[in-house]
Design an enzyme around this catalytic site. Structure first.
Site, PDB file in Angstrom:
ATOM      1  N   ASP A 119      92.232  37.091 -71.893  1.00 38.84           N
ATOM      2  CA  ASP A 119      91.374  38.049 -72.607  1.00 38.84           C
ATOM      3  C   ASP A 119      90.537  38.896 -71.658  1.00 38.84           C
ATOM      4  O   ASP A 119      89.766  39.743 -72.097  1.00 38.84           O
ATOM      5  CB  ASP A 119      90.492  37.367 -73.655  1.00 38.84           C
ATOM      6  CG  ASP A 119      89.510  36.358 -73.065  1.00 38.84           C
ATOM      7  OD1 ASP A 119      89.502  36.177 -71.825  1.00 38.84           O
ATOM      8  OD2 ASP A 119      88.758  35.746 -73.846  1.00 38.84           O
ATOM      9  N   SER A 134      89.110  29.474 -70.891  1.00 38.51           N
ATOM     10  CA  SER A 134      89.113  30.843 -70.390  1.00 38.51           C
ATOM     11  C   SER A 134      89.119  30.897 -68.863  1.00 38.51           C
ATOM     12  O   SER A 134      90.063  30.457 -68.226  1.00 38.51           O
ATOM     13  CB  SER A 134      87.909  31.595 -70.975  1.00 38.51           C
ATOM     14  OG  SER A 134      87.983  32.977 -70.721  1.00 38.51           O
ATOM     15  N   ASP A 172      93.077  32.660 -69.912  1.00 45.39           N
ATOM     16  CA  ASP A 172      93.564  32.790 -71.291  1.00 45.39           C
ATOM     17  C   ASP A 172      93.926  34.222 -71.657  1.00 45.39           C
ATOM     18  O   ASP A 172      94.255  34.496 -72.812  1.00 45.39           O
ATOM     19  CB  ASP A 172      92.557  32.212 -72.286  1.00 45.39           C
ATOM     20  CG  ASP A 172      91.318  33.075 -72.462  1.00 45.39           C
ATOM     21  OD1 ASP A 172      90.935  33.759 -71.488  1.00 45.39           O
ATOM     22  OD2 ASP A 172      90.719  33.060 -73.547  1.00 45.39           O
ATOM     23  N   ASP A 213      92.648  36.549 -66.500  1.00 39.47           N
ATOM     24  CA  ASP A 213      92.045  35.227 -66.375  1.00 39.47           C
ATOM     25  C   ASP A 213      92.933  34.211 -67.090  1.00 39.47           C
ATOM     26  O   ASP A 213      94.004  34.543 -67.601  1.00 39.47           O
ATOM     27  CB  ASP A 213      90.620  35.218 -66.928  1.00 39.47           C
ATOM     28  CG  ASP A 213      90.562  35.395 -68.432  1.00 39.47           C
ATOM     29  OD1 ASP A 213      91.493  35.974 -69.010  1.00 39.47           O
ATOM     30  OD2 ASP A 213      89.564  34.945 -69.042  1.00 39.47           O
TER      31      ASP A 213
END
Length: 445
Positions: free
Chosen positions: A244, A101, A242, A240
């Site tokens: 999400d 992430s 990833d 960010d």
């Protein structure tokens, strides 16, 4: 019973340090295959972000799942919410994302989605962990899982995002700066807004495996803010690693965090008459947001930090909107998990409906000064069980005298304690958080 390896968002850590090692991830893939695809051979989707170690762990997971008899479908670099969506629409048994992430490139992690696109329940994670102590057994050669690639994954997800604001928004006339953080949205992020008519200026779209989240994206939106001002853009959007999380920037170049974006979406839905219930926030949600929502008759419920807990509280109350100040925003009517692109489109929808700028929509919020310091620790004991720390917290709370609050919590994804103080007076908040952080560092570093 608490899981040994799974944290609030899967399993995460430094690459090469147990458990983020090839041998462990191989076994994790096998265990997941045994549990998630136990009722006959079924497809498991694997996506990843752009960090260099993704290739390594993709191969390990693929081998473990195949050994357990599960078929594997590879998507390549795709946002975490895209895997959640594709898992449920592709009729997958499960979805797996290889990502850390918002963490630096030298970290990585594994997180899972159930067949319905939701995060795995704790009980299923525990069943996977229970198998990690067993010896890997390989199914017969005729039962080995096969591996294929989903070549149109990006196109499917882009169309889903565009349709999430039905009727589809027309963004013609808007100039938007999009910062993908050299992460998983580097292709699909700019494409969504461009295909909806916006003029898109791209940042952070050249991943090299090492630059993900590096001084860019939602973790470092200052560069986005500068670009918005430089190009006279209408707004900026930062994701960010990833995809999400989302942080935005208004046309003045002022940063708009997840708390404020939640307020904007909630207010728009209330005015439309489509807001179901209230808003779920976390212990970190700024008190100013809670008070601003309260003035408009919108309740806010706080839960533990982590999108898993936000999601659970939303389901328990049958509400559709929740999120975190970090930019994790869940819109349950269109998504099963936090989705940066979908959330950004909800904000753009609010702007279009109100015929207002983002700066105008965020008016009415008077945020309390809030300061957080992340203290790296080596001793992972319960932070409030340390007498010196609990005494320091009590003294700080007494000094604030009901004019603020103190929160200490151990991160579920990093070896840090987050020390947060919020109050009416910025200088008092700053002095208080420094003192507390020093105590935590002395006791646990």
């Amino acid at each position: 019973m608490a899981c040994k390896y799974f944290g609030t968002d899967g399993i995460r850590g430094k690459v090469g340090t147990f458990p983020i090692t090839p041998d462990f991830v191989l076994k994790l893939g096998w265990a997941a295959g045994k549990v998630l695809a136990a009722k006959g051979k079924g497809k498991v989707l694997i996506g990843k972000d752009t960090r260099i170690s993704g290739y390594l762990f993709e191969s390990a997971l693929e081998a473990g799942l195949s050994a357990a008899g599960a078929d594997v479908v590879l998507t390549g670099p795709m946002p975490t919410p895209a895997i959640a969506y594709l898992t449920r629409t592709f009729n997958g048994k499960a979805g797996i994302v290889i990502s850390a992430s918002h963490n630096p490139y030298y970290d990585n992690g594994i997180k899972f989605f159930a067949s319905n696109g939701a995060k795995l329940p704790n009980a299923i994670e525990q069943r996977i962990e229970d198998l990690l102590d067993d010896t890997i057994t390989v199914v017969g050669s005729t039962e080995l899982g096969k591996v294929s690639r989903l070549n149109d994954a990006a196109g499917r997800y882009i169309e889903y995002c565009k349709a999430s604001t039905a009727p589809q928004l027309d963004l013609t006339g808007l100039k938007i700066v999009v910062d993908a953080g050299h992460g998983a949205t580097y292709q699909v992020g700019p494409a969504v807004f461009r295909e909806m008519g916006a003029e898109v200026i791209q940042l952070g779209i050249e991943p090299n495996g090492l630059n993900i989240n590096g001084d860019c994206g939602s973790m470092y939106p200052e560069g986005l803010a500068a670009k918005v001002r430089e190009t006279n853009a209408d707004l900026g959007i930062a994701f960010d690693g990833d995809g999400d999380r989302v942080i935005m920037v208004d046309h003045h170049g002022d940063i708009v965090d997840g708390d404020e974006l939640l307020y904007v979406i909630a207010m728009s839905r209330k005015q439309e008459g489509t807001l179901k219930g209230g808003v779920v926030g976390t212990l970190m949600t700024n008190l100013g947001i809670e008070k601003a929502l309260e003035k408009k008759g919108i309740p806010l419920i706080r839960t533990q930090v982590g999108d898993r807990y936000v999601n659970e509280m939303m389901l328990a109350n049958d509400w559709q909107l929740g999120g975190e100040s970090s930019g994790h925003i869940i819109c349950h009517d269109v998504s099963t998990t936090g989705d940066g692109i979908v959330a950004a489109l909800q904000v753009l929808k609010a702007m279009k409906l109100a015929q207002c700028t983002l700066a105008e929509l965020r008016q009415g919020i008077s945020k309390y000064p809030q300061k957080m310091i992340n203290v790296t620790i080596t001793n992972r004991k319960d932070v409030m069980s340390v007498p010196a720390i609990s005494e320091a917290v009590a003294l700080s709370e007494k000094a604030l005298s009901g004019r603020g609050r103190v929160l200490l919590r151990s991160s579920g994804t990093e070896p840090v304690v987050r020390v947060m103080v919020e109050g009416e007076n910025a200088n008092e908040v700053y002095q208080c958080v420094k003192k507390l952080a020093n105590v935590v560092e002395r006791e646990l570093a």
